[in-house]
Structure formats: C-alpha cells, structure tokens
Design a protein around this motif. Sequence first.
Motif, PDB file in Angstrom:
ATOM      1  N   ILE A   2      -7.436  34.160  38.569  1.00 45.82           N
ATOM      2  CA  ILE A   2      -6.402  33.576  39.427  1.00 45.82           C
ATOM      3  C   ILE A   2      -5.812  32.334  38.784  1.00 45.82           C
ATOM      4  N   GLN A   3      -6.675  31.468  38.267  1.00 46.33           N
ATOM      5  CA  GLN A   3      -6.192  30.224  37.677  1.00 46.33           C
ATOM      6  C   GLN A   3      -5.332  30.492  36.444  1.00 46.33           C
ATOM      7  N   ALA A   4      -5.741  31.458  35.624  1.00 45.50           N
ATOM      8  CA  ALA A   4      -4.961  31.786  34.431  1.00 45.50           C
ATOM      9  C   ALA A   4      -3.593  32.346  34.816  1.00 45.50           C
ATOM     10  N   PHE A   5      -3.566  33.197  35.828  1.00 49.96           N
ATOM     11  CA  PHE A   5      -2.311  33.784  36.287  1.00 49.96           C
ATOM     12  C   PHE A   5      -1.398  32.714  36.876  1.00 49.96           C
ATOM     13  N   ARG A   6      -1.991  31.827  37.666  1.00 49.47           N
ATOM     14  CA  ARG A   6      -1.206  30.757  38.280  1.00 49.47           C
ATOM     15  C   ARG A   6      -0.613  29.831  37.221  1.00 49.47           C
ATOM     16  N   THR A   7      -1.408  29.464  36.240  1.00 48.90           N
ATOM     17  CA  THR A   7      -0.932  28.595  35.167  1.00 48.90           C
ATOM     18  C   THR A   7       0.225  29.243  34.416  1.00 48.90           C
ATOM     19  N   SER A   8       0.085  30.543  34.150  1.00 51.93           N
ATOM     20  CA  SER A   8       1.147  31.266  33.447  1.00 51.93           C
ATOM     21  C   SER A   8       2.447  31.264  34.252  1.00 51.93           C
ATOM     22  N   LEU A   9       2.341  31.512  35.554  1.00 55.14           N
ATOM     23  CA  LEU A   9       3.546  31.534  36.395  1.00 55.14           C
ATOM     24  C   LEU A   9       4.168  30.153  36.519  1.00 55.14           C
ATOM     25  N   GLU A  10       3.328  29.134  36.616  1.00 57.60           N
ATOM     26  CA  GLU A  10       3.842  27.767  36.722  1.00 57.60           C
ATOM     27  C   GLU A  10       4.657  27.400  35.488  1.00 57.60           C
ATOM     28  N   ARG A  11       4.206  27.825  34.334  1.00 58.93           N
ATOM     29  CA  ARG A  11       4.948  27.555  33.097  1.00 58.93           C
ATOM     30  C   ARG A  11       6.304  28.255  33.117  1.00 58.93           C
ATOM     31  N   GLN A  12       6.335  29.456  33.688  1.00 62.39           N
ATOM     32  CA  GLN A  12       7.566  30.239  33.682  1.00 62.39           C
ATOM     33  C   GLN A  12       8.617  29.700  34.660  1.00 62.39           C
ATOM     34  N   VAL A  13       8.156  29.200  35.802  1.00 64.23           N
ATOM     35  CA  VAL A  13       9.124  28.771  36.826  1.00 64.23           C
ATOM     36  C   VAL A  13       9.393  27.276  36.818  1.00 64.23           C
ATOM     37  N   GLY A  14       8.598  26.508  36.075  1.00 69.14           N
ATOM     38  CA  GLY A  14       8.878  25.081  35.988  1.00 69.14           C
ATOM     39  C   GLY A  14       7.900  24.171  36.682  1.00 69.14           C
ATOM     40  N   GLY A  15       6.667  24.620  36.888  1.00 74.13           N
ATOM     41  CA  GLY A  15       5.642  23.751  37.435  1.00 74.13           C
ATOM     42  C   GLY A  15       5.058  24.229  38.758  1.00 74.13           C
ATOM     43  N   PRO A  16       3.985  23.560  39.199  1.00 80.11           N
ATOM     44  CA  PRO A  16       3.287  23.950  40.428  1.00 80.11           C
ATOM     45  C   PRO A  16       4.177  23.951  41.670  1.00 80.11           C
ATOM     46  N   LYS A  17       4.984  22.902  41.827  1.00 82.32           N
ATOM     47  CA  LYS A  17       5.832  22.804  43.009  1.00 82.32           C
ATOM     48  C   LYS A  17       6.867  23.917  43.026  1.00 82.32           C
ATOM     49  N   ALA A  18       7.432  24.217  41.877  1.00 73.85           N
ATOM     50  CA  ALA A  18       8.438  25.277  41.787  1.00 73.85           C
ATOM     51  C   ALA A  18       7.836  26.625  42.151  1.00 73.85           C
ATOM     52  N   LEU A  19       6.584  26.848  41.737  1.00 75.04           N
ATOM     53  CA  LEU A  19       5.924  28.109  42.061  1.00 75.04           C
ATOM     54  C   LEU A  19       5.671  28.217  43.560  1.00 75.04           C
ATOM     55  N   GLU A  20       5.220  27.130  44.165  1.00 75.14           N
ATOM     56  CA  GLU A  20       4.992  27.119  45.609  1.00 75.14           C
ATOM     57  C   GLU A  20       6.291  27.397  46.368  1.00 75.14           C
ATOM     58  N   THR A  21       7.370  26.782  45.903  1.00 71.59           N
ATOM     59  CA  THR A  21       8.667  26.975  46.552  1.00 71.59           C
ATOM     60  C   THR A  21       9.132  28.427  46.425  1.00 71.59           C
ATOM     61  N   THR A  22       8.953  28.991  45.246  1.00 70.68           N
ATOM     62  CA  THR A  22       9.347  30.387  45.018  1.00 70.68           C
ATOM     63  C   THR A  22       8.596  31.328  45.944  1.00 70.68           C
ATOM     64  N   TRP A  23       7.284  31.145  46.035  1.00 68.94           N
ATOM     65  CA  TRP A  23       6.473  32.038  46.879  1.00 68.94           C
ATOM     66  C   TRP A  23       6.808  31.868  48.359  1.00 68.94           C
ATOM     67  N   LEU A  24       7.123  30.637  48.748  1.00 70.31           N
ATOM     68  CA  LEU A  24       7.490  30.386  50.147  1.00 70.31           C
ATOM     69  C   LEU A  24       8.813  31.051  50.475  1.00 70.31           C
ATOM     70  N   GLN A  25       9.806  30.846  49.624  1.00 68.28           N
ATOM     71  CA  GLN A  25      11.142  31.354  49.897  1.00 68.28           C
ATOM     72  C   GLN A  25      11.243  32.872  49.764  1.00 68.28           C
ATOM     73  N   GLN A  26      10.607  33.431  48.751  1.00 74.02           N
ATOM     74  CA  GLN A  26      10.772  34.856  48.482  1.00 74.02           C
ATOM     75  C   GLN A  26       9.768  35.743  49.210  1.00 74.02           C
ATOM     76  N   TYR A  27       8.557  35.229  49.427  1.00 72.77           N
ATOM     77  CA  TYR A  27       7.511  36.089  49.970  1.00 72.77           C
ATOM     78  C   TYR A  27       6.880  35.574  51.254  1.00 72.77           C
ATOM     79  N   GLY A  28       7.375  34.438  51.783  1.00 72.20           N
ATOM     80  CA  GLY A  28       6.846  33.914  53.033  1.00 72.20           C
ATOM     81  C   GLY A  28       5.393  33.506  52.945  1.00 72.20           C
ATOM     82  N   VAL A  29       4.996  32.951  51.796  1.00 69.96           N
ATOM     83  CA  VAL A  29       3.615  32.530  51.584  1.00 69.96           C
ATOM     84  C   VAL A  29       3.558  31.001  51.590  1.00 69.96           C
ATOM     85  N   ALA A  30       2.755  30.444  52.483  1.00 64.39           N
ATOM     86  CA  ALA A  30       2.593  28.998  52.543  1.00 64.39           C
ATOM     87  C   ALA A  30       1.832  28.508  51.314  1.00 64.39           C
ATOM     88  N   PRO A  31       2.087  27.269  50.866  1.00 56.92           N
ATOM     89  CA  PRO A  31       1.433  26.757  49.657  1.00 56.92           C
ATOM     90  C   PRO A  31      -0.089  26.891  49.676  1.00 56.92           C
TER      91      PRO A  31
END
Length: 219
Positions: free
Chosen positions: A108-137
């Motif tokens: 999980i941590q490796a996958f999360r780190t990879s996605l954070e790099r792609q979208v621009g950081g932890p906050k950006a990933l949280e925002t993406t998941w909230l907006q696109q998939y309705g997942v709270a941080p």
Amino acid sequence: MHRRRRTALVLCATIVTAAPLLTACGNDAHPGAAAVVGDQRITVAQLENRVNEVRAAQRAATPDDAQYEQTIARTGGLTRDTLHSMVLDEVLKKAVEDAGVGVTRKDIQAFRTSLERQVGGPKALETTWLQQYGVAPQRLDDSLRTEIEAQKLATALGVDMNTDAGQATFWKALSDASKKLDVDLNPRYGTWDVQKSSRVDAKTPWVREITAPAQPQPA
C-alpha cells in the motif's frame, strides 16, 4: 497515470455516476443493518459515518456555500454508492482470499508513494480520490488496498483487464465470491445482483427520491 491504473478502477465504474438518494421505510430482514455480507454486518450507522466523512471532506475542500451545494447535487447518490463500495470491498476480499493472494502494508505504501509522485504530492492525491471516487482522506489507504487487491486478483487469474475476456473472467470471480457470501442488502438501498456483483435499485412504491438537500419551508 490512468492507463496504468485501469485494472482496479474498473471497480469504480459502476458507482461513480451521480444518482438520487433513497429514503424509505419498510421491514428490514436485519434491523439496523444496511447490508450483510457473509459474516460481516454493515450497519446503517457505519454507512452514515462513511458518508459523513466524505461530506465533511467536501465541505472543507469547498468553503464557498454555492459551490458546496453544487458538489452535493453532483454526488446525490453518495449513500448508495458508498454502500456499493463497502459491499464490493468485502466481495473482492473474499475473491482475493480464494485466489490465495494478499496485500501487505508495504504494498500500500509503495503504491501510494508512486501515485503521489504522479499527481503532485499527498494532498493532490487525497483531493483526486475525494473528487473522482468519493473517498475521504482518512479512507485513502483502504481504497488503495482495494485497488491492489484487484490488480493481484487479475494477475492470479492470469487475465488482461484491457480485454473483454479478461474483464469477464475477473467479474466471474467476483460473482462466485458474491454467491459464497450470500450478500443481503437492506431493501431501502436496493438489491445485490450476484451475477454482476453490483447493487441494483429496488422498484418499490415507498421509495422517495431526493436529489439535493431539503430546503427550509417558509413559515
């Protein structure tokens, strides 16, 4: 990023479209339960808590009242979508167990780190998941676990999720898991289609649809 992540996000395809909320009264086979999945009981309180987490995150991300109301309108089916996701998570977990694969915290941590790099950081990933998939941080890691489980299941089944045949085999595994778990939804939230491993709206006369928060009535 998206092409490399389609394996798991196929699970989201049937639940991200906006739909009206359901409010209903009726005879519940399991009082207080939104769904029963195998020996797991998803209570109405647990479902409401998940929905409230998302609403709180949406409110925090959208301080403007008018924009927040628009967000509410766009995600009118959040309660049903969230229950669908919670049930499907359990079904997927069963399918993964049957396939003899698992997910570690390191995965999980490796996958999360990879996605954070792609979208621009932890906050950006949280925002993406909230907006696109309705997942709270606070539920992000749980969502990522589900994605990895789907990927590992596809690998264990030896299927290519970019093909119709591969997707059919994948969903057949979920269908088999649904049958074993004997999924039972509270009628107010619809029924569970075992073949499609998907929630289906119930056609009942006592259902009232709401697409936006109720407006106060004039005195």
